[in-house]
Design a protein around this motif. Structure first.
Motif, PDB file in Angstrom:
ATOM      1  N   ARG A  96       1.035   4.466  -2.543  1.00  0.00           N
ATOM      2  CA  ARG A  96       1.683   5.733  -2.237  1.00  0.00           C
ATOM      3  C   ARG A  96       3.194   5.493  -2.235  1.00  0.00           C
ATOM      4  NH1 ARG A  96       1.149   9.782   3.087  1.00  0.00           N
ATOM      5  NH2 ARG A  96       2.322  11.484   2.109  1.00  0.00           N
ATOM      6  N   ILE A  97       3.945   6.317  -2.950  1.00  0.00           N
ATOM      7  CA  ILE A  97       5.399   6.192  -3.016  1.00  0.00           C
ATOM      8  C   ILE A  97       6.007   7.453  -2.418  1.00  0.00           C
ATOM      9  CG2 ILE A  97       7.418   5.815  -4.479  1.00  0.00           C
ATOM     10  CD1 ILE A  97       5.637   4.498  -6.526  1.00  0.00           C
ATOM     11  N   VAL A  98       6.888   7.264  -1.433  1.00  0.00           N
ATOM     12  CA  VAL A  98       7.473   8.383  -0.690  1.00  0.00           C
ATOM     13  C   VAL A  98       8.993   8.237  -0.690  1.00  0.00           C
ATOM     14  CG1 VAL A  98       7.552   9.603   1.522  1.00  0.00           C
ATOM     15  CG2 VAL A  98       5.447   8.432   0.821  1.00  0.00           C
ATOM     16  N   GLU A  99       9.704   9.350  -0.815  1.00  0.00           N
ATOM     17  CA  GLU A  99      11.159   9.357  -0.610  1.00  0.00           C
ATOM     18  C   GLU A  99      11.507  10.459   0.385  1.00  0.00           C
ATOM     19  OE1 GLU A  99      15.484   9.966  -2.832  1.00  0.00           O
ATOM     20  OE2 GLU A  99      13.679   9.689  -4.055  1.00  0.00           O
TER      21      GLU A  99
ATOM     22  N   ASP B  20       0.838  -1.204   0.000  1.00  0.00           N
ATOM     23  CA  ASP B  20       0.000   0.000   0.000  1.00  0.00           C
ATOM     24  C   ASP B  20       0.870   1.251   0.000  1.00  0.00           C
ATOM     25  OD1 ASP B  20      -2.839  -1.232   0.619  1.00  0.00           O
ATOM     26  OD2 ASP B  20      -1.400  -2.213   1.941  1.00  0.00           O
ATOM     27  N   THR B  21       2.049   1.141   0.632  1.00  0.00           N
ATOM     28  CA  THR B  21       2.979   2.269   0.719  1.00  0.00           C
ATOM     29  C   THR B  21       4.384   1.766   0.433  1.00  0.00           C
ATOM     30  OG1 THR B  21       1.595   3.310   2.413  1.00  0.00           O
ATOM     31  CG2 THR B  21       3.850   4.148   2.161  1.00  0.00           C
ATOM     32  N   ILE B  22       5.108   2.492  -0.416  1.00  0.00           N
ATOM     33  CA  ILE B  22       6.509   2.190  -0.717  1.00  0.00           C
ATOM     34  C   ILE B  22       7.332   3.381  -0.238  1.00  0.00           C
ATOM     35  CG2 ILE B  22       8.215   1.715  -2.525  1.00  0.00           C
ATOM     36  CD1 ILE B  22       5.894   0.622  -4.234  1.00  0.00           C
ATOM     37  N   VAL B  23       8.315   3.124   0.624  1.00  0.00           N
ATOM     38  CA  VAL B  23       9.128   4.203   1.185  1.00  0.00           C
ATOM     39  C   VAL B  23      10.580   4.000   0.790  1.00  0.00           C
ATOM     40  CG1 VAL B  23       9.816   5.460   3.257  1.00  0.00           C
ATOM     41  CG2 VAL B  23       7.562   4.373   3.158  1.00  0.00           C
ATOM     42  N   ASN B  24      11.143   5.009   0.141  1.00  0.00           N
ATOM     43  CA  ASN B  24      12.574   5.039  -0.171  1.00  0.00           C
ATOM     44  C   ASN B  24      13.240   5.886   0.907  1.00  0.00           C
ATOM     45  OD1 ASN B  24      15.149   5.456  -1.148  1.00  0.00           O
ATOM     46  ND2 ASN B  24      14.508   5.939  -3.237  1.00  0.00           N
ATOM     47  N   LEU B  25      14.157   5.271   1.654  1.00  0.00           N
ATOM     48  CA  LEU B  25      14.775   5.943   2.798  1.00  0.00           C
ATOM     49  C   LEU B  25      15.952   6.828   2.420  1.00  0.00           C
ATOM     50  CD1 LEU B  25      14.621   2.877   5.192  1.00  0.00           C
ATOM     51  CD2 LEU B  25      13.150   4.896   5.265  1.00  0.00           C
ATOM     52  N   GLY B  26      16.195   7.019   1.129  1.00  0.00           N
ATOM     53  CA  GLY B  26      17.160   8.019   0.711  1.00  0.00           C
ATOM     54  C   GLY B  26      18.497   7.499   0.236  1.00  0.00           C
ATOM     55  N   ASP B  27      19.396   8.461  -0.058  1.00  0.00           N
ATOM     56  CA  ASP B  27      20.662   8.207  -0.749  1.00  0.00           C
ATOM     57  C   ASP B  27      20.400   7.435  -2.033  1.00  0.00           C
ATOM     58  OD1 ASP B  27      22.184   9.636   0.992  1.00  0.00           O
ATOM     59  OD2 ASP B  27      23.366   7.954   1.740  1.00  0.00           O
ATOM     60  N   THR B  28      19.378   7.880  -2.751  1.00  0.00           N
ATOM     61  CA  THR B  28      19.015   7.239  -4.014  1.00  0.00           C
ATOM     62  C   THR B  28      20.106   7.451  -5.048  1.00  0.00           C
ATOM     63  OG1 THR B  28      16.737   7.788  -3.460  1.00  0.00           O
ATOM     64  CG2 THR B  28      17.155   6.985  -5.686  1.00  0.00           C
ATOM     65  N   VAL B  29      20.671   8.650  -5.075  1.00  0.00           N
ATOM     66  CA  VAL B  29      21.801   8.934  -5.959  1.00  0.00           C
ATOM     67  C   VAL B  29      23.054   9.125  -5.118  1.00  0.00           C
ATOM     68  CG1 VAL B  29      20.578   9.928  -7.933  1.00  0.00           C
ATOM     69  CG2 VAL B  29      21.070  11.363  -5.963  1.00  0.00           C
ATOM     70  N   ASP B  30      24.194   8.796  -5.704  1.00  0.00           N
ATOM     71  CA  ASP B  30      25.457   8.988  -4.988  1.00  0.00           C
ATOM     72  C   ASP B  30      26.024  10.387  -5.241  1.00  0.00           C
ATOM     73  OD1 ASP B  30      27.506   7.315  -3.373  1.00  0.00           O
ATOM     74  OD2 ASP B  30      28.737   8.418  -4.807  1.00  0.00           O
ATOM     75  N   LEU B  31      25.917  10.855  -6.493  1.00  0.00           N
ATOM     76  CA  LEU B  31      26.443  12.165  -6.890  1.00  0.00           C
ATOM     77  C   LEU B  31      27.914  12.310  -6.498  1.00  0.00           C
ATOM     78  CD1 LEU B  31      23.447  14.583  -6.132  1.00  0.00           C
ATOM     79  CD2 LEU B  31      24.057  13.469  -8.274  1.00  0.00           C
ATOM     80  N   SER B  32      28.698  11.307  -6.848  1.00  0.00           N
ATOM     81  CA  SER B  32      30.121  11.322  -6.508  1.00  0.00           C
ATOM     82  C   SER B  32      30.844  12.511  -7.123  1.00  0.00           C
ATOM     83  CB  SER B  32      30.780  10.022  -6.968  1.00  0.00           C
ATOM     84  OG  SER B  32      30.247   8.920  -6.266  1.00  0.00           O
ATOM     85  N   ALA B  33      30.355  12.974  -8.276  1.00  0.00           N
ATOM     86  CA  ALA B  33      31.001  14.104  -8.942  1.00  0.00           C
ATOM     87  C   ALA B  33      30.974  15.366  -8.088  1.00  0.00           C
ATOM     88  CB  ALA B  33      30.336  14.373 -10.292  1.00  0.00           C
ATOM     89  N   LEU B  34      30.037  15.437  -7.137  1.00  0.00           N
ATOM     90  CA  LEU B  34      29.888  16.635  -6.299  1.00  0.00           C
ATOM     91  C   LEU B  34      30.368  16.413  -4.870  1.00  0.00           C
ATOM     92  CD1 LEU B  34      26.311  17.764  -7.438  1.00  0.00           C
ATOM     93  CD2 LEU B  34      28.525  18.298  -8.470  1.00  0.00           C
ATOM     94  N   SER B  35      31.053  15.307  -4.625  1.00  0.00           N
ATOM     95  CA  SER B  35      31.486  14.991  -3.275  1.00  0.00           C
ATOM     96  C   SER B  35      32.537  15.975  -2.771  1.00  0.00           C
ATOM     97  CB  SER B  35      32.047  13.573  -3.229  1.00  0.00           C
ATOM     98  OG  SER B  35      32.596  13.288  -1.956  1.00  0.00           O
ATOM     99  N   ARG B  36      32.513  16.259  -1.479  1.00  0.00           N
ATOM    100  CA  ARG B  36      33.528  17.122  -0.869  1.00  0.00           C
ATOM    101  C   ARG B  36      34.814  16.348  -0.582  1.00  0.00           C
ATOM    102  NH1 ARG B  36      33.565  16.260   4.784  1.00  0.00           N
ATOM    103  NH2 ARG B  36      31.750  15.073   5.541  1.00  0.00           N
TER     104      ARG B  36
END
Length: 401
Positions: A209-212, A159-175
């Motif tokens: 319902r899909i949540v991130e 009924d509900t799908i939850v993405n808990l994050g860090d879906t993308v790594d974005l290594s190009a923008l890492s500090r």
């Protein structure tokens, strides 16, 4: 994707100057062009540049202007269109970042499921990104684990799908210091893959319902913009002021088009479930605590709610009993990224031949299924993924078949 026969001129532009190739083939999407490049690079194709008086410029077109002059012979004004080309470093298509290419969604026609409980499915830390090595894109996320996510959602019909994050790594923008130049042109494929992931989940689960929830890797883009281009931060497309800012994760991943509820503000971003019950609700978040016994630490910090989170890359479950007798659960969900050294980390490395050194991280892949009995009580199940296989309730989900 079917490959038509391209002329030598088209193949040269494809491999050396994608901007000119786009002009020759305007109907192709960016994803299709990147796929073509990988295909011909893998074949080892080399095409020499044409020469001769009719050769068109192969530099980057950066400006166009017109010059008018009066011809005394014809007694008419003549206008000539001039083009300015940059013959310096050739521009790679993936240097350009735009909103994810839309994916056609064909919703499942299965009848809605009838049951006396609700099902919540949670996954985390996909860290979608690609290393470009010798012209080929290699994912640092695990496509097998993402296939397990889809297979289980197809079967469980949550009924509900939850993405808990860090879906993308974005290594190009890492500090952090770079381990290579692998990620210099990876951002467009990242956002396209995120969008496709959600398009697949939405097609299979049209009523869910899909949540991130926001997370530390997703905020790398925000931090980069504030540090390097603050004047553009928060800029919205004209006529779409209600939409997300153009240079933001939810806009570039095109989350609105696939019906994803985005909860922003990492550090405080929470999706709270079950507040209608006279019992502790569930707080879904990415999390920031690290170290050992993190699930227990969450119980100490959040003594009145259940917590489900990611971030540590190690599944954990802990329980405690409140003074009124309610049981509380703290759950950390495993990852859906690679756990073999592909993801930049303290223990990852790239050798002198520009190849990733394979290394088994002390991480575990997994997902979570939470059964809501509609009375304020829940069953929390952490499910491990091993080599593309997950087992739950007597069923085997195998993406290797």
């Amino acid at each position: 994707m079917k490959y038509k026969k391209y002329s030598d001129r088209e193949l040269y532009e494809l491999l050396n100057n994608t901007e000119n190739f786009i002009k020759l083939n305007p109907k192709l999407t960016r994803n299709q062009i990147l796929t073509l490049r990988r295909y011909y690079n893998k074949k080892g194709l080399k095409v020499e540049q044409e020469t001769g008086p009719n050769q068109e410029p192969t530099g980057r077109l950066y400006k166009t202007w017109e010059v008018s002059a009066f011809n005394k012979t014809t007694e008419e004004w003549e206008t000539t269109t001039n083009h300015g080309y940059d013959y310096g470093q050739q521009q790679n298509l993936s240097d350009f970042i735009s909103q994810a290419d839309p994916v056609k969604i064909n919703p499942s026609r299965r009848k809605p499921v009838k049951r006396d409980h609700n099902v919540i499915f949670a996954f985390s830390d996909s860290q979608i990104d690609y290393r470009e090595i010798d012209g080929v894109l290699y994912p640092i996320h695990d496509e097998r684990a993402l296939s397990i996510v889809r297979l289980m959602c197809q079967d469980l019909r949550p009924d509900t799908i939850v993405n808990l994050g860090d879906t993308v790594d974005l290594s190009a923008l890492s500090r952090f210091d770079k381990d290579s130049t692998h990620f210099d042109h990876s951002m467009q494929p990242d956002f396209n893959r995120v969008h496709r992931l959600y398009a697949e989940l939405r097609a299979d689960n049209p009523l869910s319902r899909i949540v991130e929830v926001d997370s530390n890797h997703n905020t790398r883009l925000k931090k980069f913009m504030l540090k390097n281009a603050s004047a553009l931060f928060g800029l919205r497309q004209a006529g779409h002021e209600e939409d997300y800012p153009v240079m933001s994760y939810p806009f570039l991943a095109n989350l609105n088009a696939v019906g994803v509820d985005w909860v922003s503000g990492y550090g405080s971003a929470e999706f709270v479930y079950g507040e209608e019950y006279n019992a502790p609700p569930i707080v879904f978040k990415h999390g920031s605590l690290v170290g050992s016994n993190v699930a227990h630490k969450e119980l100490v910090q959040n003594p009145e709610v259940h917590t489900v989170r990611g971030h540590t890359h190690r599944p954990e479950t802990a329980h405690r009993t409140m003074r009124n007798g309610h049981y509380l659960t703290s759950m950390i969900v495993g990852v859906t990224c690679s756990i073999e050294g592909d993801v930049p980390s303290v223990h990852s490395a790239v050798d002198d031949r520009n190849q990733v050194v394979k290394n088994q991280e002390q991480w575990q892949q997994g997902v979570a299924v939470i059964t809501d009995y509609k009375d304020g009580t829940y069953q929390f199940d952490n499910i491990l993924i091993r080599n593309g296989v997950a087992k739950y309730n007597g069923k085997v989900y195998n993406c290797n078949d």
